[in-house]
Design an enzyme around this catalytic site. Structure first.
Site, PDB file in Angstrom:
ATOM      1  CG  ASP A 133     -63.733 -75.887 148.959  1.00 39.41           C
ATOM      2  OD1 ASP A 133     -63.670 -76.254 150.148  1.00 39.41           O
ATOM      3  OD2 ASP A 133     -62.739 -75.502 148.327  1.00 39.41           O
ATOM      4  CB  CYS A 193     -54.792 -90.707 157.938  1.00 39.86           C
ATOM      5  SG  CYS A 193     -56.029 -90.807 159.253  1.00 39.86           S
ATOM      6  CB  CYS A 213     -52.933 -78.945 156.973  1.00 41.11           C
ATOM      7  SG  CYS A 213     -53.419 -80.010 155.605  1.00 41.11           S
ATOM      8  CB  CYS A 242     -54.204 -87.793 155.384  1.00 45.10           C
ATOM      9  SG  CYS A 242     -55.183 -86.559 154.526  1.00 45.10           S
ATOM     10  CB  CYS A 246     -57.018 -93.810 153.512  1.00 45.40           C
ATOM     11  SG  CYS A 246     -58.658 -94.370 154.035  1.00 45.40           S
TER      12      CYS A 246
END
Length: 383
Positions: A133, A193, A213, A242, A246
């Site tokens: 990450d 989404c 976001c 989101c 899904c």
């Protein structure tokens, strides 16, 4: 030899609890480089990204003579057992699913380190570099190339087995392995989404304006722009919308790793006690989860916003105290806004007015003045 070695690594990865593993060539990410360039050009990047455009797309710059990138995925839970209810007088916030349990950075790094040690035992001349990450390479681009899953319209990697509820990590190595085949994109015409994104951050399928976001907004330390405050709801860190909408995630709830199991009192905490925690108390309670990495300030700001969204009148005293006494302008200003949202009364008006008269920070003072104007204009009150 490389084919046999690859199979041995796959077998070892299963033994140590890695749920998916894939092998990709360490070639430059040409398409991703162009996408990242456009992101920067449009101002869609979050600013949390590490490294230059070249470093983020050229593995050889991170590990000379790089041949293969090994991508791993670990599935995490989507449901919490015995979750406490958020009720009037005892409101609670929520951390996103990716922040449940032990900080995933630590979990995946331990797995990758075990894989590296296994590789070096077999080939001491090999060199490896792992990242999770916070490294330069985009985890999703690597996972997509390695066949872990496809890149969904929600900008997450979607796996056939675990949906998008997976943590990703990767390791660059100087050993050449047979590459795995990428999966075809399977979102089709589904646009759930994009349609459900609370702030319109999903500009279109596969393109995210990170600055809008909620997952990004909850991590900022400044005054949150007013147009996003109520959209936060009771989110303290991150956003799952989101993912929860899904279809590929329907019915997916994996409990494979004990260290990833959520403590309900930590990931769905009471809001009021959060507001008066010391740094030490915050670290003791939340330091183990990834959602604590930015410290207590953004979490406390978000908790204040959540109380305003709930219109929690029982919190008026603590919010008033914060507005008058907290040393941080962002907290004082946000508290003033929250007070005006919860109750439009003469007493609250006077408290905000008093705080504004003593305020020496321009941003906080503006919040207080705006709160007073809002209260006056609501129903044309004459204070």
């Amino acid at each position: 030899m490389s084919s046999q070695f690859k199979n041995e690594i796959i077998e070892f990865s299963r033994k140590i609890g890695i749920d998916k593993i894939g092998f990709a060539p360490a070639d430059p990410f040409v398409t991703m480089k162009e996408r990242l360039r456009i992101q920067q050009e449009k101002g869609y990047a979050s600013g949390f990204e590490k490294g230059s455009l070249e470093e983020r797309t050229n593995p050889d710059l991170l590990l000379p003579e790089a041949k293969t990138i090994i991508s791993i995925a670990l599935a995490y839970p989507s449901k919490m057992k015995d979750a406490p209810r958020s009720v009037k007088g005892d409101r609670r916030g929520i951390f996103c699913r990716a922040s449940w349990g032990e900080d995933y950075h630590h979990v995946l790094r331990r797995k990758l380190k075990q894989v590296e040690e296994f590789i070096l035992q077999k080939d001491p001349r090999a060199r490896c570099k792992e990242m999770v990450d916070t490294g330069e390479l985009p985890d999703r681009a690597v996972a997509e190339r390695a066949g872990i899953g496809w890149s969904g319209k929600n900008c997450a990697i979607i796996t056939p087995e675990f949906g998008s509820y997976v943590y990703l990590g990767e390791m660059i190595t100087t050993i050449s392995f047979e590459e795995d085949v990428p999966l075809e994109e399977q979102c089709g015409t589904c646009n759930k989404c994009v349609d459900a994104c609370p702030t319109g951050a999903l500009v279109q399928g596969g393109q995210l304006d990170a600055t809008k976001c909620i997952a990004f907004l909850t991590q900022t330390k400044t005054m949150l722009p007013k147009q996003y405050r109520k959209k936060l709801g009771n989110r303290l860190y991150g956003c799952d919308t989101c993912q929860t909408v899904c279809p590929e995630n329907k019915g997916v709830d994996e409990h494979r790793h004990p260290e990833m199991e959520p403590d309900p009192e930590i990931v769905k905490p009471q809001l009021e006690p959060l507001l008066t925690m010391s740094n030490r108390e915050f670290k003791e309670k939340f330091g183990r989860i990834s959602g604590s990495w930015r410290g207590k300030k953004p979490i406390q700001r978000n908790a204040i916003i959540a109380l305003a969204v709930f219109k929690e009148k029982a919190s008026l005293p603590v919010l008033t105290k914060l507005m008058h006494e907290d040393p941080r302008p962002v907290i004082r200003g946000t508290a003033a806004w929250a007070l005006s949202e919860i109750e439009n009364s003469e007493d609250i008006y006077k408290e905000i007015d008093k705080a504004g008269s003593n305020e020496n920070n321009e941003e906080a003072k503006t919040e207080m003045e705006n709160a007073l104007s809002f209260m006056k204009n609501a129903g044309e009150k004459s204070y």
